[in-house]
Design a protein around this motif. Structure first.
Motif, PDB file in Angstrom:
ATOM      1  N   PRO A 237       0.793  -1.153  -0.113  1.00  0.00           N
ATOM      2  CA  PRO A 237      -0.143   0.018   0.196  1.00  0.00           C
ATOM      3  C   PRO A 237       0.907   1.344   0.002  1.00  0.00           C
ATOM      4  CG  PRO A 237      -0.914  -1.527   1.617  1.00  0.00           C
ATOM      5  CD  PRO A 237       0.264  -2.396   1.046  1.00  0.00           C
ATOM      6  N   THR A 238       1.830   1.392   0.866  1.00  0.00           N
ATOM      7  CA  THR A 238       2.840   2.345   0.848  1.00  0.00           C
ATOM      8  C   THR A 238       3.290   2.804  -0.441  1.00  0.00           C
ATOM      9  OG1 THR A 238       3.449   1.877   3.078  1.00  0.00           O
ATOM     10  CG2 THR A 238       4.796   3.536   1.958  1.00  0.00           C
ATOM     11  N   PHE A 251      11.521   6.611   0.346  1.00  0.00           N
ATOM     12  CA  PHE A 251      10.938   6.447   1.466  1.00  0.00           C
ATOM     13  C   PHE A 251      11.455   5.210   2.011  1.00  0.00           C
ATOM     14  CE2 PHE A 251       8.414   4.238  -1.574  1.00  0.00           C
ATOM     15  CZ  PHE A 251       7.958   3.245  -0.926  1.00  0.00           C
ATOM     16  N   THR A 252      11.004   5.260   3.476  1.00  0.00           N
ATOM     17  CA  THR A 252      11.149   4.090   4.267  1.00  0.00           C
ATOM     18  C   THR A 252       9.988   3.482   4.763  1.00  0.00           C
ATOM     19  OG1 THR A 252      13.279   5.253   5.223  1.00  0.00           O
ATOM     20  CG2 THR A 252      12.613   3.162   6.503  1.00  0.00           C
ATOM     21  N   ALA A 253      10.059   2.201   4.497  1.00  0.00           N
ATOM     22  CA  ALA A 253       8.973   1.351   4.805  1.00  0.00           C
ATOM     23  C   ALA A 253       9.142  -0.228   4.779  1.00  0.00           C
ATOM     24  CB  ALA A 253       7.739   1.506   3.769  1.00  0.00           C
ATOM     25  N   LEU A 254       8.198  -1.204   4.960  1.00  0.00           N
ATOM     26  CA  LEU A 254       8.242  -2.401   5.001  1.00  0.00           C
ATOM     27  C   LEU A 254       8.154  -2.860   3.602  1.00  0.00           C
ATOM     28  CD1 LEU A 254       6.438  -3.737   8.180  1.00  0.00           C
ATOM     29  CD2 LEU A 254       8.781  -3.274   8.186  1.00  0.00           C
ATOM     30  N   ASN A 255       8.987  -3.787   3.074  1.00  0.00           N
ATOM     31  CA  ASN A 255       8.676  -4.428   1.733  1.00  0.00           C
ATOM     32  C   ASN A 255       7.723  -5.787   1.948  1.00  0.00           C
ATOM     33  OD1 ASN A 255      10.123  -6.544   2.817  1.00  0.00           O
ATOM     34  ND2 ASN A 255      11.890  -6.264   1.557  1.00  0.00           N
ATOM     35  N   ASP A 259      10.491  -6.799   5.726  1.00  0.00           N
ATOM     36  CA  ASP A 259      11.791  -6.106   6.021  1.00  0.00           C
ATOM     37  C   ASP A 259      11.732  -4.609   6.043  1.00  0.00           C
ATOM     38  OD1 ASP A 259      12.781  -8.683   6.686  1.00  0.00           O
ATOM     39  OD2 ASP A 259      13.350  -8.926   4.688  1.00  0.00           O
ATOM     40  N   THR A 260      12.522  -4.079   7.051  1.00  0.00           N
ATOM     41  CA  THR A 260      12.528  -2.359   6.676  1.00  0.00           C
ATOM     42  C   THR A 260      13.466  -2.095   5.603  1.00  0.00           C
ATOM     43  OG1 THR A 260      11.863  -2.166   8.991  1.00  0.00           O
ATOM     44  CG2 THR A 260      12.867  -0.219   7.705  1.00  0.00           C
ATOM     45  N   VAL A 261      13.258  -1.541   4.546  1.00  0.00           N
ATOM     46  CA  VAL A 261      14.178  -1.027   3.480  1.00  0.00           C
ATOM     47  C   VAL A 261      13.774   0.631   3.086  1.00  0.00           C
ATOM     48  CG1 VAL A 261      14.064  -3.301   2.599  1.00  0.00           C
ATOM     49  CG2 VAL A 261      12.160  -1.686   1.747  1.00  0.00           C
ATOM     50  N   VAL A 279      16.502  -1.299  -0.406  1.00  0.00           N
ATOM     51  CA  VAL A 279      17.894  -1.535  -0.009  1.00  0.00           C
ATOM     52  C   VAL A 279      17.577  -1.525   1.599  1.00  0.00           C
ATOM     53  CG1 VAL A 279      19.964  -0.520   0.501  1.00  0.00           C
ATOM     54  CG2 VAL A 279      19.046  -0.031  -1.692  1.00  0.00           C
ATOM     55  N   PRO A 280      18.164  -2.597   2.072  1.00  0.00           N
ATOM     56  CA  PRO A 280      17.972  -3.030   3.507  1.00  0.00           C
ATOM     57  C   PRO A 280      18.370  -1.791   4.399  1.00  0.00           C
ATOM     58  CG  PRO A 280      18.870  -4.964   2.612  1.00  0.00           C
ATOM     59  CD  PRO A 280      18.882  -3.898   1.472  1.00  0.00           C
TER      60      PRO A 280
END
Length: 360
Positions: A237-238, A251-255, A259-261, A279-280
Motif C-alpha cells: 500500500p505504501t 521513502f522508508t517502509a516495510l517491503n 523487512d524495513t528497507v 535497500v535493507p
C-alpha cells in the motif's frame, strides 16, 4: 603595622574553596565546550543528511536506468508485434496461415509464451499459437481490447497469474491490427515474466537489494528475488500511494517480506510501469550509525579531557594559594619571634602618636 597570626589564619582559604574554584572552572569549560559540541553535532547532522542524499541520488539513478531498460524491453516487444501484425495472411483473413506462423514465432522467440488474435467486437480469440478451441472468449481483459480499438495504440494489457492465454503467469501485450483504416483484429502476446525480471541481472543488480517492476495496475510484473512467488501480487500500500502521488521518490517502509528497507522508485511516463529498489535499512543506517558513534566518542573524549583539565587546574590553583599563605604565616612567625626577644625596645604606632603594639 603588624599583622597578627589570627588575622592571617582568618584569611586562609576555607576548606570549601577548592570545590568552589574547581566548579567555576568546570562551568567555564562547559560554557566554552558545549556550544562547540552542539555545533559539531549540527555539522555531523548536515554531513549525514548529505550522505543520505547521495545514497538517494545513486539509487535514483539506478532505478531510472532500470526503468529505461524495462521501457526498452517493452518497446522491442511491441516492435516485434508490429512486424507480426503486418502479416500478409491477415490481409485476406487467412487465419490458419497466421496460426502456423504464430507457432513458428513462439518456437523461435523464447520470450513469448503464446500469440493470439482477438476479434475486437466479440472479444473472441479466433486464432492462436496454442491448442485451444477457437473461437474462445477473452474472459479477463475485454476492457483492454476495447481500449486498443479506441486508441489504436499498443499497450500492456496486464499481469495475469492464471488467465485466458496460459495456465501459467504471463504478461500480456496488445497491439492493433489495422486494415482499411479500421482495427480488424487485436494482436495479443503473452510474455514470460522472466523476460522482464532479467533486466536486474543485466544491470548487475546488488544481491542484497530487492528490485520490483510494478505495472500500471500496481501489480508486480517482475522481481529480482522470488519473482514467481510475488508475480501478479499487488504492490505494498505504501508503494502504491507513493507511485500514485509522484513519478519518483524515496521513502522508508516495510517491503513484501516484512523487512524495513529504503525504497527508491521511478515511474515511466511512457508505459506507466514503475521500477522500485529496496535497500535493507541496515546497509544505509549502519555506516551512518558508525559515523555518529565515532563523532559522539570524539566529542565525549573532548568533554572529559576538558573537565579533567579544569579539575586539575582548579586543584593546582588552590595548592599554590595554600603554599603562598603558609609562607606568609612562617614569615610572620619569624618576625614575631624576633620582635618579642629583641633586647631593644620596639614600639609600633601611627603617625598621630597612637601606640599599636610594643615588645616586652
Amino acid at each position: 603595622m603588624v599583622v597578627s597570626m589570627n588575622s592571617l589564619q582568618e584569611r586562609r582559604t576555607p576548606p570549601g574553596a577548592t570545590n568552589s574554584i574547581t566548579s567555576s572552572l568546570i562551568r567555564l569549560v562547559l560554557t566554552a565546550v558545549v556550544p562547540l559540541l552542539v555545533f559539531g553535532g549540527g555539522a555531523a547532522w548536515v554531513i549525514i543528511d548529505q550522505k543520505k542524499t547521495a545514497i538517494a541520488s545513486e539509487l535514483g539513478a539506478t532505478a531510472r536506468a532500470l526503468q529505461v531498460a524495462v521501457d526498452r524491453e517493452l518497446v522491442n516487444q511491441f516492435a516485434a508485434m508490429q512486424v507480426l501484425a503486418t502479416a500478409v495472411s491477415l490481409d485476406a483473413g487467412k487465419l490458419p496461415a497466421f496460426e502456423e506462423r504464430a507457432r513458428r514465432v513462439v518456437k523461435s522467440n523464447k520470450q513469448w509464451a503464446s500469440i493470439s488474435l482477438i476479434e475486437p467486437r466479440s472479444h473472441l480469440i479466433i486464432a492462436g499459437s496454442f491448442p485451444i478451441p477457437t473461437p474462445h472468449p477473452v474472459s479477463r481483459l475485454p476492457s483492454r481490447v476495447d481500449e486498443v480499438v479506441r486508441t489504436r495504440k499498443s499497450l500492456v494489457a496486464g499481469v495475469l497469474r492464471v488467465g485466458t492465454f496460459s495456465p501459467d503467469p504471463r504478461i500480456v501485450l496488445m497491439s492493433p491490427v489495422v486494415r482499411d483504416n479500421e482495427v480488424r483484429y487485436v494482436l495479443a502476446v503473452a510474455m514470460h515474466p522472466k523476460s522482464v525480471s532479467d533486466v536486474f541481472t543485466e544491470q548487475r543488480f546488488s544481491a542484497s537489494w530487492t528490485g520490483a517492476i510494478v505495472d500500471s495496475q500496481m501489480l508486480v510484473a517482475g522481481r529480482s528475488r522470488e519473482a514467481e512467488r510475488f508475480f501478479g501480487v499487488r504492490a505494498t500500500p505504501t508503494l502504491v500511494d507513493r507511485i500514485t502521488a509522484a513519478e519518483s521518490g524515496m521513502f522508508t517502509a516495510l517491503n513484501q517480506e516484512g523487512d524495513t528497507v529504503y525504497t527508491v522508485f521511478s515511474r515511466s511516463p511512457i508505459t506507466g510501469w514503475t521500477v522500485a529498489i529496496g535497500v535493507p535499512a541496515r546497509e544505509v543506517d549502519g555506516p551512518i550509525q558508525r559515523t555518529l558513534l565515532q563523532l559522539a566518542g570524539v566529542g565525549g573524549a573532548l568533554l572529559l579531557f576538558a573537565l579533567a583539565l579544569a579539575w586539575g587546574v582548579g586543584r593546582e590553583i588552590v595548592r599554590r594559594r595554600h603554599a603562598y599563605e603558609d609562607d606568609l604565616r612562617e614569615s610572620e612567625e619569624r618576625f614575631r619571634l624576633l620582635f618579642d626577644r629583641s633586647v631593644d625596645a620596639i614600639v609600633l604606632g601611627t603617625p598621630e602618636g597612637c601606640v599599636l603594639t610594643a615588645n616586652p
